[in-house]
Motif scaffolding. Structure first.
Motif, PDB file in Angstrom:
ATOM      1  N   HIS A  12       0.816  -1.222   0.000  1.00 41.74           N
ATOM      2  CA  HIS A  12       0.000   0.000   0.000  1.00 41.74           C
ATOM      3  C   HIS A  12       0.844   1.265   0.000  1.00 41.74           C
ATOM      4  O   HIS A  12       0.994   1.897  -1.034  1.00 41.74           O
ATOM      5  CB  HIS A  12      -0.978  -0.026   1.184  1.00 41.74           C
ATOM      6  N   ASP A  43      -1.949  -3.736  -3.306  1.00 38.04           N
ATOM      7  CA  ASP A  43      -2.772  -4.653  -2.525  1.00 38.04           C
ATOM      8  C   ASP A  43      -2.670  -6.093  -3.041  1.00 38.04           C
ATOM      9  O   ASP A  43      -3.637  -6.830  -3.054  1.00 38.04           O
ATOM     10  CB  ASP A  43      -4.236  -4.185  -2.509  1.00 38.04           C
ATOM     11  N   GLY A 112      -5.676  -2.605   5.146  1.00 39.55           N
ATOM     12  CA  GLY A 112      -4.581  -3.507   4.804  1.00 39.55           C
ATOM     13  C   GLY A 112      -4.657  -4.818   5.561  1.00 39.55           C
ATOM     14  O   GLY A 112      -4.446  -5.893   5.005  1.00 39.55           O
ATOM     15  N   SER A 115      -7.609  -6.793   4.068  1.00 40.86           N
ATOM     16  CA  SER A 115      -7.338  -7.296   2.726  1.00 40.86           C
ATOM     17  C   SER A 115      -6.206  -8.320   2.692  1.00 40.86           C
ATOM     18  O   SER A 115      -6.377  -9.429   2.212  1.00 40.86           O
ATOM     19  CB  SER A 115      -7.011  -6.128   1.791  1.00 40.86           C
ATOM     20  N   ARG A 125      -9.647  -3.530   0.534  1.00 41.55           N
ATOM     21  CA  ARG A 125      -9.027  -2.712  -0.513  1.00 41.55           C
ATOM     22  C   ARG A 125      -9.650  -1.314  -0.598  1.00 41.55           C
ATOM     23  O   ARG A 125      -8.899  -0.325  -0.643  1.00 41.55           O
ATOM     24  CB  ARG A 125      -9.088  -3.416  -1.873  1.00 41.55           C
ATOM     25  N   THR A 128      -8.279   0.808   2.157  1.00 43.93           N
ATOM     26  CA  THR A 128      -6.890   1.241   1.965  1.00 43.93           C
ATOM     27  C   THR A 128      -6.843   2.440   1.028  1.00 43.93           C
ATOM     28  O   THR A 128      -6.125   3.403   1.286  1.00 43.93           O
ATOM     29  CB  THR A 128      -5.987   0.122   1.412  1.00 43.93           C
TER      30      THR A 128
END
Length: 154
Positions: A12, A43, A112, A115, A125, A128
């Motif tokens: 990320h 990601d 994060g 995911s 996602r 993020t």
């Protein structure tokens, strides 16, 4: 010159900073969801890939830009990198390590974890991206500071 943006998992914040650095993302506006998720490696890094250095691209003056996940051991990883450079008689001034993790907000951290940590990509996602969009100007400032350090004009 080689620049390595590092964070926890190279999925990320390091990807975002590297994207700004090589010109894949704008410096004058907040990128869209699609622009961020289209970045290479965004990601996507799996746990077993953390610690792998990935080439991201080249900037306008020819510096090579990389990303690296260091998990919870950034001091150990940095020490290993610099000791290896010394062992192979490579000038350590040719490498700039940039920690992008301090620029991440809690929304990005939670996203994060959801995911990459729990595999809940559809939930994590978007979180993020939203978090990175909210702190985007901080990443632009980070990259501009790195470029200034490298001798670029800012």
């Amino acid at each position: 010159m080689k620049v390595i943006y590092n964070c926890y998992g190279s999925a990320h914040s390091s990807v975002l900073a590297a994207g700004i650095h090589v010109g894949l993302l704008p410096e004058d506006r907040v990128p869209t969801f699609g622009e961020i998720t289209a970045l290479p490696h965004y990601d996507q890094t799996e746990t077993e890939e953390i610690g792998t250095i990935y080439y991201f691209g080249e900037d306008e003056l020819g510096s090579q830009v990389y990303i690296l996940g260091m998990k919870s051991s950034p001091k150990v990883v940095k020490r290993a990198i610099f000791s290896m450079l010394e062992e192979f008689d490579i000038d350590r001034t040719e490498l700039v390590l940039v920690d992008s993790l301090p620029y991440v907000n809690n929304m990005t951290r939670i996203g994060g974890f959801l995911s990459r940590g729990l595999g809940l990509v559809k939930i994590g996602r978007p979180l993020t991206v939203y978090g990175l969009q909210k702190s985007y100007s901080r990443f632009v400032n980070l990259v501009q500071g790195v470029k200034k350090r490298l001798g670029y004009i800012y």
